[in-house]
Structure formats: C-alpha cells, structure tokens
Design an enzyme around this catalytic site. Structure first.
Site, PDB file in Angstrom:
ATOM      1  N   GLY A 169       9.812 -13.692  -0.156  1.00 22.78           N
ATOM      2  CA  GLY A 169      10.919 -12.767  -0.394  1.00 22.78           C
ATOM      3  C   GLY A 169      11.187 -11.943   0.850  1.00 22.78           C
ATOM      4  N   GLY A 170      11.718 -10.755   0.628  1.00 18.92           N
ATOM      5  CA  GLY A 170      12.046  -9.888   1.758  1.00 18.92           C
ATOM      6  C   GLY A 170      10.834  -9.504   2.575  1.00 18.92           C
ATOM      7  N   GLY A 404      22.950 -26.708  36.014  1.00 21.03           N
ATOM      8  CA  GLY A 404      22.826 -25.351  35.482  1.00 21.03           C
ATOM      9  C   GLY A 404      21.378 -24.992  35.208  1.00 21.03           C
ATOM     10  N   ALA A 405      20.587 -26.005  34.866  1.00 21.56           N
ATOM     11  CA  ALA A 405      19.183 -25.740  34.546  1.00 21.56           C
ATOM     12  C   ALA A 405      18.435 -25.206  35.769  1.00 21.56           C
ATOM     13  CB  ALA A 405      18.521 -27.003  34.018  1.00 21.56           C
TER      14      ALA A 405
HETATM   15  C1  HXC Z   1       2.551  -6.928  -9.077  1.00 19.44           C
HETATM   16  C2  HXC Z   1       1.427  -8.877  -8.713  1.00 19.44           C
HETATM   17  C3  HXC Z   1       2.464  -9.330  -7.892  1.00 19.44           C
HETATM   18  C4  HXC Z   1       3.578  -8.483  -7.675  1.00 19.44           C
HETATM   19  C5  HXC Z   1       0.953 -10.848  -7.979  1.00 19.44           C
HETATM   20  N1  HXC Z   1       0.521  -9.851  -8.738  1.00 19.44           N
HETATM   21  N2  HXC Z   1       2.146 -10.556  -7.428  1.00 19.44           N
HETATM   22  N3  HXC Z   1       1.476  -7.680  -9.305  1.00 19.44           N
HETATM   23  N4  HXC Z   1       3.578  -7.284  -8.282  1.00 19.44           N
HETATM   24  N5  HXC Z   1       4.576  -8.843  -6.879  1.00 19.44           N
HETATM   25  C6  HXC Z   1      -0.717  -9.795  -9.477  1.00 19.44           C
HETATM   26  C7  HXC Z   1      -0.759 -10.768 -10.634  1.00 19.44           C
HETATM   27  O1  HXC Z   1      -0.199 -10.186 -11.751  1.00 19.44           O
HETATM   28  C8  HXC Z   1      -2.255 -10.995 -10.790  1.00 19.44           C
HETATM   29  O2  HXC Z   1      -2.799  -9.917 -11.487  1.00 19.44           O
HETATM   30  C9  HXC Z   1      -2.761 -10.908  -9.379  1.00 19.44           C
HETATM   31  O3  HXC Z   1      -1.755 -10.227  -8.634  1.00 19.44           O
HETATM   32  C10 HXC Z   1      -2.970 -12.256  -8.749  1.00 19.44           C
HETATM   33  O4  HXC Z   1      -1.802 -13.039  -8.974  1.00 19.44           O
HETATM   34  P1  HXC Z   1      -1.860 -14.508  -9.525  1.00 19.44           P
HETATM   35  O5  HXC Z   1      -0.511 -14.843  -9.975  1.00 19.44           O
HETATM   36  O6  HXC Z   1      -2.981 -14.650 -10.529  1.00 19.44           O
HETATM   37  O7  HXC Z   1      -2.273 -15.286  -8.230  1.00 19.44           O
HETATM   38  P2  HXC Z   1      -1.782 -16.702  -7.748  1.00 19.44           P
HETATM   39  O8  HXC Z   1      -1.854 -17.685  -8.876  1.00 19.44           O
HETATM   40  O9  HXC Z   1      -2.548 -16.991  -6.532  1.00 19.44           O
HETATM   41  O10 HXC Z   1      -0.256 -16.537  -7.366  1.00 19.44           O
HETATM   42  C11 HXC Z   1       0.108 -15.716  -6.281  1.00 19.44           C
HETATM   43  C12 HXC Z   1       1.625 -15.523  -6.276  1.00 19.44           C
HETATM   44  C13 HXC Z   1       2.105 -15.073  -7.667  1.00 19.44           C
HETATM   45  C14 HXC Z   1       2.288 -16.873  -5.939  1.00 19.44           C
HETATM   46  C15 HXC Z   1       1.946 -14.523  -5.192  1.00 19.44           C
HETATM   47  O11 HXC Z   1       1.267 -13.961  -8.075  1.00 19.44           O
HETATM   48  C16 HXC Z   1       3.507 -14.647  -7.687  1.00 19.44           C
HETATM   49  O12 HXC Z   1       4.397 -15.485  -7.743  1.00 19.44           O
HETATM   50  N6  HXC Z   1       3.731 -13.329  -7.717  1.00 19.44           N
HETATM   51  C17 HXC Z   1       5.052 -12.781  -7.816  1.00 19.44           C
HETATM   52  C18 HXC Z   1       5.773 -12.957  -6.521  1.00 19.44           C
HETATM   53  C19 HXC Z   1       7.094 -12.249  -6.545  1.00 19.44           C
HETATM   54  O13 HXC Z   1       8.021 -12.699  -7.219  1.00 19.44           O
HETATM   55  N7  HXC Z   1       7.150 -11.090  -5.896  1.00 19.44           N
HETATM   56  C20 HXC Z   1       8.317 -10.334  -5.786  1.00 19.44           C
HETATM   57  C21 HXC Z   1       9.136 -11.016  -4.725  1.00 19.44           C
HETATM   58  S1  HXC Z   1      10.536 -10.112  -4.324  1.00 19.44           S
HETATM   59  P3  HXC Z   1      -4.070 -10.081 -12.453  1.00 19.44           P
HETATM   60  O14 HXC Z   1      -4.295  -8.725 -12.970  1.00 19.44           O
HETATM   61  O15 HXC Z   1      -3.676 -11.087 -13.470  1.00 19.44           O
HETATM   62  O16 HXC Z   1      -5.173 -10.576 -11.560  1.00 19.44           O
HETATM   63  C22 HXC Z   1      10.043  -9.269  -3.035  1.00 19.44           C
HETATM   64  C23 HXC Z   1      11.148  -8.481  -2.483  1.00 19.44           C
HETATM   65  C24 HXC Z   1      10.750  -7.799  -1.250  1.00 19.44           C
HETATM   66  O17 HXC Z   1       8.979  -9.275  -2.579  1.00 19.44           O
HETATM   67  C25 HXC Z   1      12.008  -7.251  -0.682  1.00 19.44           C
HETATM   68  C26 HXC Z   1      11.811  -6.539   0.590  1.00 19.44           C
HETATM   69  C27 HXC Z   1      13.125  -6.163   1.123  1.00 19.44           C
END
Ligand code: HXC
Length: 510
Positions: A169-170, A404-405
């Site tokens: 993501g971002g 040019g290079a």
């Molecule tokens: C809160 C999160 C989290 C998040 C993971 N966790 N991502 N908690 N916010 N963004 C937590 C899970 O709930 C889990 O908690 C623990 O972290 C480990 O995650 P798992 O899913 O069990 O691990 P894994 O299977 O390895 O998967 C990792 C992952 C997945 C691929 C990163 O967790 C995932 O898809 N997370 C969401 C990603 C996402 O959509 N993020 C937002 C993107 S938008 P527990 O308690 O169960 O251990 C963004 C915008 C930024 O980032 C913009 C900036 C401008």
C-alpha cells in the site's frame, strides 16, 4: 528503591518481548529475525540506545484499549556502525503485524528529526502490515508525517531502507523516497496493491513474490538497489555500505586505512581491450583493478547491466563509479541505464562523493521501443545529472565514445575535471561504417570505394588524438598506469570549489 529498579527491569523485559514468545517463534519459523535481533546485528555490539520503549497506542476502538503493548510495533533509537553514528527504526511484526499507528509513526518521526538535526543517517527496517486498520485516518496521517520527513531529509542525510517482510500500500512510498532500498529474497515484498486487488481489477493472476518480491524489484522495476539471501547477510551488507558514506551532506566521506599502493601498476590492463573493436570485455575487471584492495560495493547490480554503478575507495576515500559495460548491449546507453546512472550520480553529488566515469559506449540504443519510452527525456537525466554535479569528476575513455553518449558520459564539456583516454579510445560522431554510408552515399554501390572511405574515416577519427588536439582529452594514458593517474587526479581535486548560479532548485527532466 530496589522495588522501583526491579519494576523498571520488569517493564523493560516485557517491552523486549514485543508480541510475545509465540509470535517471536512464528517470526523465526519464517526465517526472519525479530526487530531487536536485527538492530543487534546492524549496530556495533552494545551501542544501541533505545528511545520510547514504553510508548503505547491511544486507540480505543475495536477493543484496542485492552491491548496496549509497549513499543507499539516499532523499536527506535541510535547506535554506531564501526564507530559512526546512525539512527534506526525497526518494525516489530510480532506487535499488530508491525502495522503503523499514530504513535508508531511519532516514534519514527522523532528519530528522523534527531537524525537531521544531528547529521547522521537513518536506517529503516520495514516489516509491516501497513496502516493500523483500527486507527484509520490517524494512521494515514502518521504515514504522511514520515513521508514529509523523508523528503526534507533527502540530500541532507543518507537514508537507507531494508525491506524484511511485507511492505504494501502507501507504506511503500517512504522507502521509495530514501536513497537505497535492499530486500531479502523470499521473505520480503513491496507493492502498491496486492495480488487480490490486482486479480479483481485487471484479472491478472500473480503471486506476491512475482508481483513484488526481491527478484522483481532488483531485475524488472529497479525499485530495489540490491537483494540478499537472508536477514543476516542483508544487515552485514548495509554495515558495509554505511562505511562508504558520509554521515551527512556537510561532511566528507570517511577516510579508511588502506593497504594498497596508489601508484600500483597493472600491466594486465594493457591487454584488456580486445584487438577486434566489436569484441566485448568485462569492465568490472577494470573497476576491481583500480579500487583499493579490489573492494567494490555495487548498486543495482541486476538492473540495466549495460551500466555499472557502485562505490570503491581510492587512497582510502570513497569514489562513486559509473561505467559502461560492453558485455551487455555492447555498453550502449538506453532508458534504464540512463535512469540508473543519473540517480547514482545525483546521490554522489548530494553527498560530496567524487565520481569516476569509465567510458566504452557505442551510443544510445536505437529503436521504437526506446523512442516511444522517452529515451530523449531519460537520456537527458544522465546528461543533466553529470552537468549539475560539482563534485570532482574524473573520466577515463577506454574504447568507444561515440555521438551524444560521448558528451553525456562526464565529458570535458560537462565540466569533467580530468578527462583521460587510453590509446585504444575512439572518439567520434559515429562509427566509421555508418559515417561513410552517409557522407559517401553516391558510392554506396561500390564496395571497394566504401571500404577505402571507411578505412580513411577510421584512420582519421577512431583514436583519442583528435580530441586530445583540442584539449577535450587532458592526456592519453597507458592503461597500466590508470590507478596511479586517477588517484593523483582525485588527490589534486580535494579542495575543489565549484559554484552554480542561485536557484530554488533545478528542473531535471523527471
Ligand atoms: C492491524 C494488522 C495489520 C494491520 C496485520 N495485522 N496487518 N493489524 N493493522 N494493517 C495483524 C493481524 O491481525 C495479526 O494479528 C498479526 O498482525 C499478524 O498478521 P497475519 O495476518 O496473521 O500475518 P500473515 O499471515 O503473515 O499476513 C501478513 C499480511 C496480512 C499479509 C501483512 O496481515 C495483511 O494482509 N494485513 C493487512 C494488510 C493491509 O491491508 N494493510 C492496510 C494497507 S493500506 P494477530 O493478533 O492475529 O496475530 C495501507 C495504506 C497506507 O497501508 C497508506 C499510506 C499513505
């Protein structure tokens, strides 16, 4: 009193456990180190000083108030690498997946502010699920605060990103604005939108590894500057890189002890250039033979291999090297190699690192692919970067420098300080055959005449002496003496002072 001291130790121990033993084990099972283990390997033993160990998030939605682990998913502080100060943040995947909350962002911002104020690099270790979903816009605001600091720190202190887990993501845009990104093979990935979104929107089926793994970003996208087998190797290599860099833009790069004679002759270089002008040779051999102790830290080794970029030391002092590689695409310039080298030249110039350019370039790569892709603008980036660079610039033309290079590759006309050529150099507008076919179009049907014209064009122009007559080449040198010549040239430029007219900033053709 004793109880209070014990209380502090208890709290510290709790903080050090992050998300708990089970999650630490899960992290290890994936072949990844924890946030703290990574910091220990990155920094000199015992040098880490932590900030904000007890910071906890302030979110009260979704029952989050019941789960407020110390540290909030990121370990921050400062320490030393071979005795030189760096600031570091290391995201802790065991705490809410290393996701970025408002307070997590504040911790990162605090050390970035201190790094800029105190003039020391920032190394960010990324291992995060992105924005803390429970915090919504507060988390987005946190990211943007980090982004703004990345921008302000750019060109002031070196910023290095290690990607050691998810970065999606971002969240990818903070590393993207740092100077160098390094990834770990098989355990890290970066993408703006993940495989599921890609499938929904474009119907493409792709794995996370294919979409944003280390191989993709080092070979195809050029987002990453290098990839390593595991966490340990990546951290060791970043230590090696930091040794080449100044701490900030007001300091010179460090001078390291060296055990290699600056005047060392390399007779083998006299035969590096093959007899046939179209036979390739490995430019890396020249780089390794010039460098102190043959030590070369290559940047973007796997991308646009027709140009080589990286750091060496000469007389213990860091020098950035840009070199055409005749082994790939005959060493020609194209979109990718121009972008790669331009970014490297600008990094060197921002941080007062002198630039050595080794030239063997037959010209720009022709074709619709290049023209449609904007090779004009991309090639101009490299031209612009060299022309605006005020650091010491030493150039050695080993063989071809056409069209040019020739101008682009740190020529005298772009304020090259020392422009050397080997006797094997060919400096001309274009190759003899192409030139003859244009100037003697009327004789095209007569093979004998064309051969004679080509020979006479070659005799006249395929050498360094026409350029040397005009002073565009300062000296034609023996290949074997190149290290000595180049070391002496840089030594004479240590007090170089070049100024440019005042401007807010330039408008490089991005
Ligand atoms: C809160 C999160 C989290 C998040 C993971 N966790 N991502 N908690 N916010 N963004 C937590 C899970 O709930 C889990 O908690 C623990 O972290 C480990 O995650 P798992 O899913 O069990 O691990 P894994 O299977 O390895 O998967 C990792 C992952 C997945 C691929 C990163 O967790 C995932 O898809 N997370 C969401 C990603 C996402 O959509 N993020 C937002 C993107 S938008 P527990 O308690 O169960 O251990 C963004 C915008 C930024 O980032 C913009 C900036 C401008």
């Amino acid at each position: 009193m004793k109880d209070i001291l014990q209380e502090l130790e208890n709290r510290r121990n709790q903080a050090r456990l992050g998300g708990g033993l089970a999650r630490i084990e899960a992290q290890h099972a994936r072949g990844k180190l924890t946030a703290r283990e990574r910091i220990e390997l990155l920094l000199d033993e015992g040098s880490f000083e932590e900030f904000d160990m007890f910071v906890a998030h302030r979110c009260t939605d979704f029952g989050m108030e019941k789960n407020r682990p110390y540290g909030d998913g990121v370990v921050t502080g400062w320490g030393t690498i071979n005795g030189r100060m760096v600031y570091v943040f290391s995201q802790d995947f065991t705490v809410f997946g290393g996701s970025l909350s408002e307070t997590h962002a504040q911790k990162i911002c605090k050390i970035m502010d201190m790094a800029v104020q105190n003039g020391a690099p920032v190394i960010g270790i990324n291992d995060s699920g992105g924005a803390r979903i429970q915090e919504g816009v507060a988390s987005l605001a946190g990211y943007a605060e980090v982004f703004q600091r990345n921008i302000e720190a750019s060109g002031v202190i070196p910023q290095i990103s290690l990607i050691m887990g998810p970065c999606a993501g971002g969240a990818v845009y903070s590393p993207a604005m740092t100077d160098f990104i390094f990834m770990v093979r098989d355990t890290s990935y970066m993408f703006v939108t993940g495989p599921d979104v890609v499938k929904t929107v474009t119907n493409e089926v792709v794995t996370a590894e294919e979409l944003g793994g280390a191989s993709t970003h080092t070979k195809k996208s050029s987002v990453a500057d290098g990839a390593f087998e595991n966490d340990v190797e990546a951290l060791a290599e970043v230590r090696r890189l930091v040794d080449f860099l100044p701490l900030n833009n007001r300091e010179k790069p460090p001078v390291r002890p060296f055990f290699d004679e600056p005047g060392r002759m390399e007779p083998s270089l006299d035969t590096l250039i093959p007899d046939n002008a179209n036979t390739p040779y490995d430019m890396k051999e020249l780089i390794l033979k010039l460098a102190d102790e043959g030590d070369f830290f290559e940047i973007q080794e796997e991308f646009a291999r027709n140009i080589i970029t990286g750091f060496v030391r000469l007389e213990g002092r860091t020098v950035g090297v840009v070199a055409n590689q005749p082994m790939v695409l005959a060493g020609c310039l194209d979109i990718d190699s121009s972008r790669k080298a331009a970014r490297f030249v600008r990094f060197c110039d921002a941080f007062e690192i002198p630039i050595l350019t080794l030239v063997d370039v037959p010209g720009f790569l022709p074709g619709t692919g290049q023209e449609y892709g904007g090779v004009i603008k991309h090639g101009a980036k490299l031209l612009f970067a060299y022309g605006e660079a005020t650091v010491p610039k030493v150039t050695v033309i080993t063989r071809k420098a056409y069209g040019g290079a020739y101008d682009v590759m740190s020529s005298k006309h772009l304020r090259g300080d020392f422009n050397y050529a080997w006797p094997t150099a060919e400096i001309a507008v274009m190759g003899a055959k192409g030139a003859t076919e244009i100037i003697y179009r009327a004789d095209l049907g007569d093979a004998e005449k064309i051969a004679a014209h080509t020979k006479s064009y070659e005799d006249r122009f395929a050498n360094p002496f026409v350029a040397a007559e005009r002073g565009f080449i300062d000296e034609v040198i023996q290949p074997r003496s190149t290290r000595k010549r180049v070391c002496r040239a840089f030594a004479s430029l240590r007090n170089k002072a070049a100024t440019r007219p005042w401007k807010k900033h330039d408008n490089i053709p991005l």
